[in-house]
Motif scaffolding. Structure first.
Motif, PDB file in Angstrom:
ATOM      1  N   CYS A  89      10.746  61.947  66.325  1.00 17.86           N
ATOM      2  CA  CYS A  89      10.503  60.513  66.098  1.00 17.86           C
ATOM      3  C   CYS A  89      10.485  60.212  64.610  1.00 17.86           C
ATOM      4  CB  CYS A  89       9.158  60.095  66.700  1.00 17.86           C
ATOM      5  SG  CYS A  89       9.003  60.349  68.478  1.00 17.86           S
ATOM      6  N   ILE A  90       9.732  61.002  63.871  1.00 15.69           N
ATOM      7  CA  ILE A  90       9.597  60.790  62.436  1.00 15.69           C
ATOM      8  C   ILE A  90      10.934  61.035  61.731  1.00 15.69           C
ATOM      9  CG2 ILE A  90       8.373  61.526  60.334  1.00 15.69           C
ATOM     10  CD1 ILE A  90       6.728  59.920  62.497  1.00 15.69           C
ATOM     11  N   ALA A  91      11.727  61.953  62.262  1.00 22.21           N
ATOM     12  CA  ALA A  91      13.032  62.252  61.663  1.00 22.21           C
ATOM     13  C   ALA A  91      13.969  61.047  61.711  1.00 22.21           C
ATOM     14  CB  ALA A  91      13.671  63.448  62.361  1.00 22.21           C
ATOM     15  N   GLU A  92      13.884  60.225  62.761  1.00 23.72           N
ATOM     16  CA  GLU A  92      14.811  59.101  62.860  1.00 23.72           C
ATOM     17  C   GLU A  92      14.242  57.795  62.295  1.00 23.72           C
ATOM     18  OE1 GLU A  92      15.917  58.884  67.005  1.00 23.72           O
ATOM     19  OE2 GLU A  92      14.062  57.891  67.561  1.00 23.72           O
ATOM     20  N   PHE A 109      13.451  44.026  67.061  1.00 21.56           N
ATOM     21  CA  PHE A 109      13.080  45.439  67.072  1.00 21.56           C
ATOM     22  C   PHE A 109      11.686  45.587  67.651  1.00 21.56           C
ATOM     23  CE2 PHE A 109      16.389  45.371  63.907  1.00 21.56           C
ATOM     24  CZ  PHE A 109      17.032  46.586  64.051  1.00 21.56           C
ATOM     25  N   LEU A 110      11.559  46.433  68.655  1.00 24.85           N
ATOM     26  CA  LEU A 110      10.262  46.753  69.248  1.00 24.85           C
ATOM     27  C   LEU A 110      10.028  48.253  69.090  1.00 24.85           C
ATOM     28  CD1 LEU A 110      10.541  44.734  72.593  1.00 24.85           C
ATOM     29  CD2 LEU A 110       9.365  44.030  70.489  1.00 24.85           C
ATOM     30  N   PHE A 111       9.266  48.627  68.086  1.00 29.02           N
ATOM     31  CA  PHE A 111       8.906  50.022  67.875  1.00 29.02           C
ATOM     32  C   PHE A 111       7.582  50.231  68.610  1.00 29.02           C
ATOM     33  CE2 PHE A 111      11.619  48.953  64.275  1.00 29.02           C
ATOM     34  CZ  PHE A 111      12.549  49.983  64.341  1.00 29.02           C
ATOM     35  N   VAL A 112       7.656  50.833  69.788  1.00 26.47           N
ATOM     36  CA  VAL A 112       6.494  50.964  70.665  1.00 26.47           C
ATOM     37  C   VAL A 112       5.858  52.334  70.435  1.00 26.47           C
ATOM     38  CG1 VAL A 112       5.664  50.861  73.044  1.00 26.47           C
ATOM     39  CG2 VAL A 112       7.623  49.449  72.339  1.00 26.47           C
ATOM     40  N   ALA A 113       4.668  52.310  69.852  1.00 30.51           N
ATOM     41  CA  ALA A 113       3.980  53.553  69.476  1.00 30.51           C
ATOM     42  C   ALA A 113       3.165  54.105  70.634  1.00 30.51           C
ATOM     43  CB  ALA A 113       3.071  53.299  68.278  1.00 30.51           C
ATOM     44  N   ASN A 114       3.306  55.397  70.846  1.00 26.09           N
ATOM     45  CA  ASN A 114       2.478  56.152  71.789  1.00 26.09           C
ATOM     46  C   ASN A 114       1.471  56.925  70.957  1.00 26.09           C
ATOM     47  OD1 ASN A 114       3.858  55.420  74.183  1.00 26.09           O
ATOM     48  ND2 ASN A 114       5.495  56.829  73.648  1.00 26.09           N
ATOM     49  N   ASP A 115       0.593  56.197  70.291  1.00 24.66           N
ATOM     50  CA  ASP A 115      -0.240  56.795  69.268  1.00 24.66           C
ATOM     51  C   ASP A 115      -1.458  55.911  69.032  1.00 24.66           C
ATOM     52  OD1 ASP A 115      -0.895  58.540  67.160  1.00 24.66           O
ATOM     53  OD2 ASP A 115       1.148  58.511  66.379  1.00 24.66           O
ATOM     54  N   GLU A 116      -2.376  56.394  68.228  1.00 28.79           N
ATOM     55  CA  GLU A 116      -3.552  55.624  67.825  1.00 28.79           C
ATOM     56  C   GLU A 116      -3.173  54.640  66.718  1.00 28.79           C
ATOM     57  OE1 GLU A 116      -6.575  55.871  69.286  1.00 28.79           O
ATOM     58  OE2 GLU A 116      -5.660  57.310  70.654  1.00 28.79           O
ATOM     59  N   LYS A 117      -3.722  53.438  66.775  1.00 28.79           N
ATOM     60  CA  LYS A 117      -3.399  52.409  65.777  1.00 28.79           C
ATOM     61  C   LYS A 117      -3.685  52.882  64.356  1.00 28.79           C
ATOM     62  CE  LYS A 117      -3.771  48.280  68.565  1.00 28.79           C
ATOM     63  NZ  LYS A 117      -4.388  46.968  68.735  1.00 28.79           N
ATOM     64  N   GLU A 118      -4.779  53.604  64.176  1.00 23.61           N
ATOM     65  CA  GLU A 118      -5.151  54.071  62.839  1.00 23.61           C
ATOM     66  C   GLU A 118      -4.119  55.053  62.290  1.00 23.61           C
ATOM     67  OE1 GLU A 118      -7.325  54.435  65.572  1.00 23.61           O
ATOM     68  OE2 GLU A 118      -8.238  52.494  65.142  1.00 23.61           O
ATOM     69  N   ALA A 121      -1.023  53.011  61.357  1.00 20.96           N
ATOM     70  CA  ALA A 121      -1.254  52.235  60.130  1.00 20.96           C
ATOM     71  C   ALA A 121      -1.210  53.133  58.902  1.00 20.96           C
ATOM     72  CB  ALA A 121      -2.587  51.504  60.216  1.00 20.96           C
ATOM     73  N   SER A 122      -1.824  54.297  59.006  1.00 22.20           N
ATOM     74  CA  SER A 122      -1.827  55.252  57.901  1.00 22.20           C
ATOM     75  C   SER A 122      -0.406  55.725  57.589  1.00 22.20           C
ATOM     76  CB  SER A 122      -2.729  56.436  58.248  1.00 22.20           C
ATOM     77  OG  SER A 122      -2.649  57.429  57.265  1.00 22.20           O
ATOM     78  N   PHE A 123       0.353  56.061  58.627  1.00 19.57           N
ATOM     79  CA  PHE A 123       1.732  56.511  58.455  1.00 19.57           C
ATOM     80  C   PHE A 123       2.586  55.429  57.799  1.00 19.57           C
ATOM     81  CE2 PHE A 123       6.072  56.465  60.190  1.00 19.57           C
ATOM     82  CZ  PHE A 123       6.552  57.639  59.645  1.00 19.57           C
ATOM     83  N   LEU A 124       2.509  54.193  58.314  1.00 19.30           N
ATOM     84  CA  LEU A 124       3.316  53.097  57.773  1.00 19.30           C
ATOM     85  C   LEU A 124       2.985  52.854  56.305  1.00 19.30           C
ATOM     86  CD1 LEU A 124       3.142  50.551  60.737  1.00 19.30           C
ATOM     87  CD2 LEU A 124       5.073  52.008  60.111  1.00 19.30           C
ATOM     88  N   ASN A 128       5.420  53.590  53.258  1.00 13.32           N
ATOM     89  CA  ASN A 128       5.844  52.283  52.783  1.00 13.32           C
ATOM     90  C   ASN A 128       6.867  51.628  53.719  1.00 13.32           C
ATOM     91  OD1 ASN A 128       5.498  50.200  50.956  1.00 13.32           O
ATOM     92  ND2 ASN A 128       7.232  50.844  49.694  1.00 13.32           N
ATOM     93  N   TYR A 129       6.611  51.698  55.029  1.00 17.67           N
ATOM     94  CA  TYR A 129       7.446  51.047  56.040  1.00 17.67           C
ATOM     95  C   TYR A 129       6.774  49.750  56.462  1.00 17.67           C
ATOM     96  CZ  TYR A 129       9.954  55.495  56.647  1.00 17.67           C
ATOM     97  OH  TYR A 129      10.690  56.623  56.451  1.00 17.67           O
ATOM     98  N   ASP A 130       7.602  48.769  56.804  1.00 17.63           N
ATOM     99  CA  ASP A 130       7.071  47.475  57.198  1.00 17.63           C
ATOM    100  C   ASP A 130       7.714  46.970  58.486  1.00 17.63           C
ATOM    101  OD1 ASP A 130       5.355  45.307  56.824  1.00 17.63           O
ATOM    102  OD2 ASP A 130       6.925  44.129  55.871  1.00 17.63           O
TER     103      ASP A 130
END
Length: 186
Positions: A89-92, A109-118, A121-124, A128-130
């Protein structure tokens, strides 16, 4: 007691394997390997394209706004299921980010996360992704269900799935851009 060369080489192999499997360095290596082996996604033959039958899918954005998938009818939509703990996922994501920068006002674009919001948010913030990240508030349409991530769908204006791709792919290539341009004109 003398240690044989074979024992030393086996210990080195196990140490390298442990580093690759259980450390942050290993995570970065997995991302790099995935980026090296990306291919262009394939368009589904017209006769095999499925229409989404139940568009009533609720999502909530990272910022808290709610979106109903059915409100996107008549638009070209890219849906990507991903997570921050998933190396493919991170690679693409860099490809998707570039695609989003160029098409974000034309394509939904719908980037649907299977993850914790925190974590997201930290990753983005760190990278520096928006791009817009969403979380499922209700079950996705059966045509978009997948047990694996990353999984990405490109849906045309009529609600037909034009691309259904499991695993890492080159989402910023000429093939994908040409397809999006074609779908936007239709």
């Amino acid at each position: 007691m003398t240690i044989s060369k074979k024992t030393v080489s086996n210990l080195i192999f196990v140490a390298i394997l442990c580093i690759l499997l259980f450390t942050p360095l290993g995570f970065k290596v997995k991302i790099l390997v995935n980026r090296l082996f990306v291919f262009n996604p394939s368009e589904i033959k017209l006769s095999d394209q499925e229409s989404i039958t139940d568009n009533n899918w609720l999502l909530v954005s990272q910022k808290g706004s709610q979106v109903n998938f059915k409100s996107l009818k008549g638009r070209v939509v890219v849906v990507n299921f991903w997570a921050t703990w998933c190396p493919p996922c991170i690679a693409e994501i860099p490809d998707f980010n570039d695609l989003y920068i160029d098409y974000g006002d034309k394509v939904c674009f719908l980037f649907v996360a299977n993850d914790e919001k925190e974590s997201v948010a930290s990753f983005l913030s760190k990278e520096n992704y928006d791009f817009p990240v969403y979380y499922k508030k209700s079950k996705e349409p059966k045509e978009l269900f997948s047990k694996s991530i990353p999984t990405t769908f490109i849906i045309d204006k009529e609600g037909k799935i034009v691309i259904s791709e499991k695993g890492v792919a080159n989402w910023n290539g000429t093939k994908t851009r040409n397809l999006l341009d074609k779908l936007l004109i239709k």
